[in-house]
Design a protein around this motif. Structure first.
Motif, PDB file in Angstrom:
ATOM      1  N   GLY A  77      23.967 -25.007 -41.038  1.00  0.00           N
ATOM      2  CA  GLY A  77      23.888 -25.290 -42.466  1.00  0.00           C
ATOM      3  C   GLY A  77      22.841 -26.338 -42.789  1.00  0.00           C
ATOM      4  O   GLY A  77      22.830 -27.413 -42.192  1.00  0.00           O
ATOM      5  N   ALA A 132      24.515 -32.442 -45.701  1.00  0.00           N
ATOM      6  CA  ALA A 132      25.128 -32.887 -44.444  1.00  0.00           C
ATOM      7  C   ALA A 132      24.266 -32.470 -43.257  1.00  0.00           C
ATOM      8  O   ALA A 132      23.926 -33.295 -42.396  1.00  0.00           O
ATOM      9  CB  ALA A 132      26.543 -32.317 -44.307  1.00  0.00           C
ATOM     10  N   GLU A 181      20.305 -21.807 -40.996  1.00  0.00           N
ATOM     11  CA  GLU A 181      20.675 -21.724 -42.411  1.00  0.00           C
ATOM     12  C   GLU A 181      20.721 -20.249 -42.792  1.00  0.00           C
ATOM     13  O   GLU A 181      19.755 -19.516 -42.580  1.00  0.00           O
ATOM     14  CB  GLU A 181      19.666 -22.493 -43.269  1.00  0.00           C
ATOM     15  N   ARG A 182      21.827 -19.821 -43.386  1.00  0.00           N
ATOM     16  CA  ARG A 182      21.986 -18.399 -43.680  1.00  0.00           C
ATOM     17  C   ARG A 182      21.209 -17.953 -44.925  1.00  0.00           C
ATOM     18  O   ARG A 182      20.928 -16.773 -45.107  1.00  0.00           O
ATOM     19  CB  ARG A 182      23.473 -18.039 -43.807  1.00  0.00           C
ATOM     20  N   ASN A 203      23.209 -22.728 -52.618  1.00  0.00           N
ATOM     21  CA  ASN A 203      23.909 -23.949 -53.036  1.00  0.00           C
ATOM     22  C   ASN A 203      23.765 -24.252 -54.519  1.00  0.00           C
ATOM     23  O   ASN A 203      22.696 -24.105 -55.091  1.00  0.00           O
ATOM     24  CB  ASN A 203      23.412 -25.130 -52.211  1.00  0.00           C
ATOM     25  N   GLY A 249      26.721 -29.961 -59.743  1.00  0.00           N
ATOM     26  CA  GLY A 249      26.681 -30.458 -61.097  1.00  0.00           C
ATOM     27  C   GLY A 249      25.239 -30.665 -61.622  1.00  0.00           C
ATOM     28  O   GLY A 249      24.835 -29.983 -62.553  1.00  0.00           O
ATOM     29  N   ALA A 299      24.599 -34.898 -59.916  1.00  0.00           N
ATOM     30  CA  ALA A 299      23.803 -36.087 -59.656  1.00  0.00           C
ATOM     31  C   ALA A 299      24.196 -36.697 -58.319  1.00  0.00           C
ATOM     32  O   ALA A 299      25.342 -36.612 -57.901  1.00  0.00           O
ATOM     33  CB  ALA A 299      23.962 -37.106 -60.768  1.00  0.00           C
ATOM     34  N   ARG A 351      19.576 -27.999 -56.759  1.00  0.00           N
ATOM     35  CA  ARG A 351      19.694 -27.869 -55.307  1.00  0.00           C
ATOM     36  C   ARG A 351      18.626 -26.994 -54.662  1.00  0.00           C
ATOM     37  O   ARG A 351      18.216 -27.266 -53.529  1.00  0.00           O
ATOM     38  CB  ARG A 351      21.079 -27.323 -54.954  1.00  0.00           C
ATOM     39  N   ALA A 359      25.122 -18.249 -38.391  1.00  0.00           N
ATOM     40  CA  ALA A 359      25.917 -18.431 -37.169  1.00  0.00           C
ATOM     41  C   ALA A 359      27.282 -17.817 -37.439  1.00  0.00           C
ATOM     42  O   ALA A 359      27.941 -18.181 -38.417  1.00  0.00           O
ATOM     43  CB  ALA A 359      26.052 -19.915 -36.862  1.00  0.00           C
ATOM     44  N   ASP A 387      31.279 -31.105 -46.702  1.00  0.00           N
ATOM     45  CA  ASP A 387      32.299 -30.301 -47.388  1.00  0.00           C
ATOM     46  C   ASP A 387      33.155 -29.500 -46.406  1.00  0.00           C
ATOM     47  O   ASP A 387      34.341 -29.265 -46.652  1.00  0.00           O
ATOM     48  CB  ASP A 387      31.635 -29.305 -48.348  1.00  0.00           C
ATOM     49  N   GLY A 444      30.110 -35.692 -53.560  1.00  0.00           N
ATOM     50  CA  GLY A 444      30.234 -35.037 -52.272  1.00  0.00           C
ATOM     51  C   GLY A 444      28.968 -35.148 -51.445  1.00  0.00           C
ATOM     52  O   GLY A 444      29.011 -35.282 -50.228  1.00  0.00           O
ATOM     53  N   ALA A 445      27.823 -35.121 -52.136  1.00  0.00           N
ATOM     54  CA  ALA A 445      26.557 -35.084 -51.411  1.00  0.00           C
ATOM     55  C   ALA A 445      26.330 -36.363 -50.613  1.00  0.00           C
ATOM     56  O   ALA A 445      25.867 -36.321 -49.467  1.00  0.00           O
ATOM     57  CB  ALA A 445      25.413 -34.861 -52.390  1.00  0.00           C
TER      58      ALA A 445
HETATM   59  C1  LIG Z   1      30.255 -27.513 -59.544  1.00  0.00           C
HETATM   60  C2  LIG Z   1      29.998 -28.601 -58.549  1.00  0.00           C
HETATM   61  C3  LIG Z   1      29.573 -29.836 -58.987  1.00  0.00           C
HETATM   62  C4  LIG Z   1      29.338 -30.859 -58.069  1.00  0.00           C
HETATM   63  N1  LIG Z   1      28.825 -32.042 -58.531  1.00  0.00           N
HETATM   64  C5  LIG Z   1      28.507 -33.005 -57.652  1.00  0.00           C
HETATM   65  C6  LIG Z   1      27.849 -34.190 -58.096  1.00  0.00           C
HETATM   66  O1  LIG Z   1      27.525 -34.345 -59.277  1.00  0.00           O
HETATM   67  N2  LIG Z   1      27.583 -35.166 -57.190  1.00  0.00           N
HETATM   68  C7  LIG Z   1      27.885 -35.003 -55.864  1.00  0.00           C
HETATM   69  O2  LIG Z   1      27.602 -35.904 -55.061  1.00  0.00           O
HETATM   70  N3  LIG Z   1      28.483 -33.885 -55.412  1.00  0.00           N
HETATM   71  C8  LIG Z   1      28.791 -32.874 -56.265  1.00  0.00           C
HETATM   72  N4  LIG Z   1      29.353 -31.718 -55.800  1.00  0.00           N
HETATM   73  C9  LIG Z   1      29.705 -31.603 -54.370  1.00  0.00           C
HETATM   74  C10 LIG Z   1      28.466 -31.374 -53.489  1.00  0.00           C
HETATM   75  O3  LIG Z   1      27.759 -30.265 -53.950  1.00  0.00           O
HETATM   76  C11 LIG Z   1      28.901 -31.123 -52.052  1.00  0.00           C
HETATM   77  O4  LIG Z   1      29.801 -32.114 -51.646  1.00  0.00           O
HETATM   78  C12 LIG Z   1      27.706 -31.120 -51.084  1.00  0.00           C
HETATM   79  O5  LIG Z   1      26.823 -30.097 -51.390  1.00  0.00           O
HETATM   80  C13 LIG Z   1      28.196 -30.961 -49.648  1.00  0.00           C
HETATM   81  O6  LIG Z   1      27.113 -30.856 -48.746  1.00  0.00           O
HETATM   82  P1  LIG Z   1      27.259 -30.037 -47.394  1.00  0.00           P
HETATM   83  O7  LIG Z   1      25.936 -30.159 -46.740  1.00  0.00           O
HETATM   84  O8  LIG Z   1      28.464 -30.465 -46.667  1.00  0.00           O
HETATM   85  O9  LIG Z   1      27.548 -28.526 -47.832  1.00  0.00           O
HETATM   86  P2  LIG Z   1      26.641 -27.500 -48.674  1.00  0.00           P
HETATM   87  O10 LIG Z   1      25.765 -28.223 -49.595  1.00  0.00           O
HETATM   88  O11 LIG Z   1      27.561 -26.492 -49.197  1.00  0.00           O
HETATM   89  O12 LIG Z   1      25.712 -26.835 -47.548  1.00  0.00           O
HETATM   90  C14 LIG Z   1      26.211 -25.924 -46.598  1.00  0.00           C
HETATM   91  C15 LIG Z   1      25.055 -25.080 -46.082  1.00  0.00           C
HETATM   92  O13 LIG Z   1      25.474 -24.298 -44.970  1.00  0.00           O
HETATM   93  C16 LIG Z   1      24.969 -22.987 -45.078  1.00  0.00           C
HETATM   94  N5  LIG Z   1      25.858 -22.125 -44.274  1.00  0.00           N
HETATM   95  C17 LIG Z   1      27.169 -21.867 -44.508  1.00  0.00           C
HETATM   96  N6  LIG Z   1      27.676 -21.115 -43.514  1.00  0.00           N
HETATM   97  C18 LIG Z   1      26.658 -20.899 -42.640  1.00  0.00           C
HETATM   98  C19 LIG Z   1      26.572 -20.187 -41.408  1.00  0.00           C
HETATM   99  N7  LIG Z   1      27.631 -19.611 -40.864  1.00  0.00           N
HETATM  100  N8  LIG Z   1      25.368 -20.147 -40.761  1.00  0.00           N
HETATM  101  C20 LIG Z   1      24.272 -20.761 -41.300  1.00  0.00           C
HETATM  102  N9  LIG Z   1      24.309 -21.453 -42.456  1.00  0.00           N
HETATM  103  C21 LIG Z   1      25.493 -21.526 -43.118  1.00  0.00           C
HETATM  104  C22 LIG Z   1      24.971 -22.727 -46.569  1.00  0.00           C
HETATM  105  O14 LIG Z   1      24.101 -21.683 -46.917  1.00  0.00           O
HETATM  106  C23 LIG Z   1      24.543 -24.081 -47.117  1.00  0.00           C
HETATM  107  O15 LIG Z   1      23.149 -24.195 -47.208  1.00  0.00           O
HETATM  108  C24 LIG Z   1      29.586 -30.662 -56.682  1.00  0.00           C
HETATM  109  C25 LIG Z   1      30.018 -29.404 -56.237  1.00  0.00           C
HETATM  110  C26 LIG Z   1      30.198 -28.372 -57.147  1.00  0.00           C
HETATM  111  C27 LIG Z   1      30.613 -27.023 -56.629  1.00  0.00           C
END
Ligand SMILES: Cc1cc2nc3c(=O)[nH]c(=O)nc-3n(C[C@H](O)[C@H](O)[C@H](O)COP(=O)(O)OP(=O)(O)OC[C@H]3O[C@@H](n4cnc5c(N)ncnc54)[C@H](O)[C@@H]3O)c2cc1C
Lengths: 89, 426
Positions: B10, B14, B33-34, B42, B45, B47, B103, B127, B298, B312-313
């Motif tokens: 991913g 993160a 990355e898929r 992705n 919101g 910010a 994003r 993966a 996440d 979350g970011a």
């Molecule tokens: C509506 C909404 C509003 C939000 N607002 C905010 C905000 O204002 N501020 C904030 O800080 N957070 C906010 N968040 C939360 C924030 O978006 C997440 O916490 C953050 O994106 C998490 O990052 P991550 O890298 O863990 O996961 P993600 O950003 O979801 O990234 C996961 C990645 O893994 C990839 N992936 C998944 N499975 C596989 C696989 N098997 N093989 C290869 N690649 C794969 C996906 O394509 C993706 O690119 C919001 C979320 C939502 C849904």
């Protein structure tokens, strides 16, 4: 604005391989329709008391995977590169 | 096939933070990355808050694709016809007040950073399983192809299919997640700046509770991008199923609310998106490490949602850095067993990641109280209506007006109970 009009704005590359399969025999025994309401893309539609399903507009959120507790939905990701590609996100 | 030191699944915040930190220390890192490109799958919101980005990428805002930086924050309660808002503005708001991003652009920039540090970013590859060696995870599979590595870091987001497969946690249930739906609506930048009272690159982050979710746990949001608005609704998935209300319908209601309508009027919708958010915080924490594998962001449920805050970011990136530091240490010791990788959880506990999730551990439960979305917005808006209205009848003091509005809607006892819960949870 209707969901299908909104989906028409999105960029999809639809895979020939289906990534979600629905076991309709299980749906026939279920009257919960949780899938219908939890899907933000209206992939599940109730027609004449039957769930009909199409995966083309799927936004890959995974809500239906969590929502269906009858084991009727088999969910994998579309193959790499297929499915939705957000331009803004 | 060469064996990598680490494979990251991913390329979200993160995964990119993990890969960047490890690659900079000279580790051989592969990111899978898929999506067609990082960010393709992705949405948010949203910010970015807190100093995490600045810690990892000093002066990032000079080059990163930031839409606007937040100088105005509002929280509004909505009824069908009214709104009552707290409106915070500051002309000395700095980067700690958040910066608004989209994003698709931003994740590509993050991934580029990891690539420049030496990581390999491989897109359009999903993966779908693990390689094992003597019970320990020893890489991942993409279809029939094998990618061996000393350690795998899961950063595959809220809808992780691999977390449960690896036995790191149970699948999320309906109560563990909220669903977010959003539209990106284009408007000329001058119109945005006029409507929201912004100058130059200033941005506004607007949050709403009440009628926008028809009283269900959740809320609406509106963020100003450079020349578009992000307008969306977040709602608890369990409530959607139980009350048979679609988030897509709530979004239409929200857009048609008189307050929101004025902001988005004449705009052109250019994209519709949806995503899950894990919301039960420490209640659903996973096993953070097992032999040969770590879980971040996440996928691990590391999101802080308090009603006023949805972050979350920054949690994802901080957990990614902690995972990377753990792997760097494990590589030096040549030990990737659970015992060595447990260092990761210690790091999360010593940083804001688990500290804040613990501090707000009762927030998820508090936020299920439907009075927050129903009774209180109704009550306060109707009290405001009476206070600001002069229809010729003899008026009472504001306190009496408020008490009058409460009649039949809520008891003093319930009010005190909710106030106590709010104090304990937020
Ligand atoms: C509506 C909404 C509003 C939000 N607002 C905010 C905000 O204002 N501020 C904030 O800080 N957070 C906010 N968040 C939360 C924030 O978006 C997440 O916490 C953050 O994106 C998490 O990052 P991550 O890298 O863990 O996961 P993600 O950003 O979801 O990234 C996961 C990645 O893994 C990839 N992936 C998944 N499975 C596989 C696989 N098997 N093989 C290869 N690649 C794969 C996906 O394509 C993706 O690119 C919001 C979320 C939502 C849904």
């Amino acid at each position: 604005m209707k969901v299908e009009e909104k989906l028409a704005l999105n960029k999809f590359e639809i895979d020939k391989e289906v990534h979600i399969t629905v076991d309709e025999s299980k749906c026939r025994e279920c009257n919960m329709t949780v899938c219908v309401y939890t899907c933000p893309a209206d992939c599940y539609v109730l027609r004449d008391q039957h769930i009909t399903f199409s995966y083309e507009g799927c936004l890959e959120c995974g809500s239906c995977r969590i929502a269906c507790d009858k084991g009727a939905i088999k969910w994998v990701n579309p193959r790499g590169g297929f499915g939705i590609s957000y331009q803004f996100g | 096939m060469d064996k990598f030191d680490a494979i990251v699944v991913g390329a979200g915040p993160a995964g990119c933070a993990t890969a960047y930190t490890m690659a900079r220390e000279g580790l051989q890192v592969l990111v899978l990355e898929r999506g067609k490109y990082p960010g393709a799958k992705n949405m948010w919101g949203g910010a970015f808050f807190g100093p995490v980005m600045e810690e990892i990428f000093p002066d990032f805002w000079k080059e990163a694709p930031v839409e606007r930086s937040v100088s105005r924050h509002t929280i509004s309660m909505l009824t069908e016809h009214e709104s009552l808002s707290f409106d915070f503005r500051s002309d000395r708001a700095d980067k700690n007040h958040g910066f608004i991003i989209l994003r698709a652009k931003f994740d590509q920039w993050l991934a580029k950073k990891a690539e420049q540090a030496g990581a390999i970013i491989a897109t359009s590859l999903e993966a779908d399983d693990f390689l094992y060696e003597g019970g320990a995870v020893a890489g991942v599979k993409v279809g029939s192809e094998s990618f061996p590595a000393s350690v795998v870091i899961l950063a595959d987001g809220a809808n992780s299919l691999l977390a449960a497969k690896a036995g790191l946690r149970k699948e999320f249930g309906l109560h563990d997640v909220k669903q977010g739906v959003k539209e990106v609506i284009q408007l000329p930048r001058e119109v945005i700046e006029d409507r929201f009272g912004l100058q130059d690159d200033e941005g506004a982050a607007l949050e709403f509770i009440g009628s926008c979710t028809r009283g269900l746990p959740g809320g609406g949001f509106l963020y100003t991008n450079h020349d578009s608005l992000s307008v969306g609704v977040v709602v608890q998935l369990a409530a959607v199923g139980e009350q048979k209300v679609k988030a897509s319908d709530l979004l239409e209601d929200f857009k048609n609310h008189p307050l929101i309508q004025r902001y988005i009027s004449k705009g052109k919708t250019v994209e519709y998106s949806a995503h899950l958010i894990p919301v039960t915080g420490v209640k659903i924490l996973p096993t953070f490490a097992k032999d040969g594998i770590l879980i971040t962001g996440d996928a691990a449920g590391l999101v802080l949602g308090t009603g006023l805050i949805l972050e979350g970011a920054n949690f994802a990136m901080a957990s990614g850095v902690a995972a990377a530091q753990t792997v760097i240490k494990a590589k030096k010791a040549g030990d990737f067993t659970t015992k060595a990788l447990d260092h990761y959880e210690g790091l999360l506990k010593s940083r804001f990641v688990l500290k804040e999730l613990n501090a707000f551990k009762r927030a998820p439960e508090f936020l299920e109280n439907e009075r927050i979305y129903n009774t209180y917005p109704e009550l306060l808006c109707s009290a405001a209506m009476k206070m600001f209205e002069n229809d010729g009848t003899v008026r009472e003091g504001s306190f009496k007006t408020l008490m009058g509005s409460m009649k039949g809607k809520i008891s003093i006892w319930q009010l005190m109970k909710d106030a106590w819960m709010a104090k304990e949870s937020l």
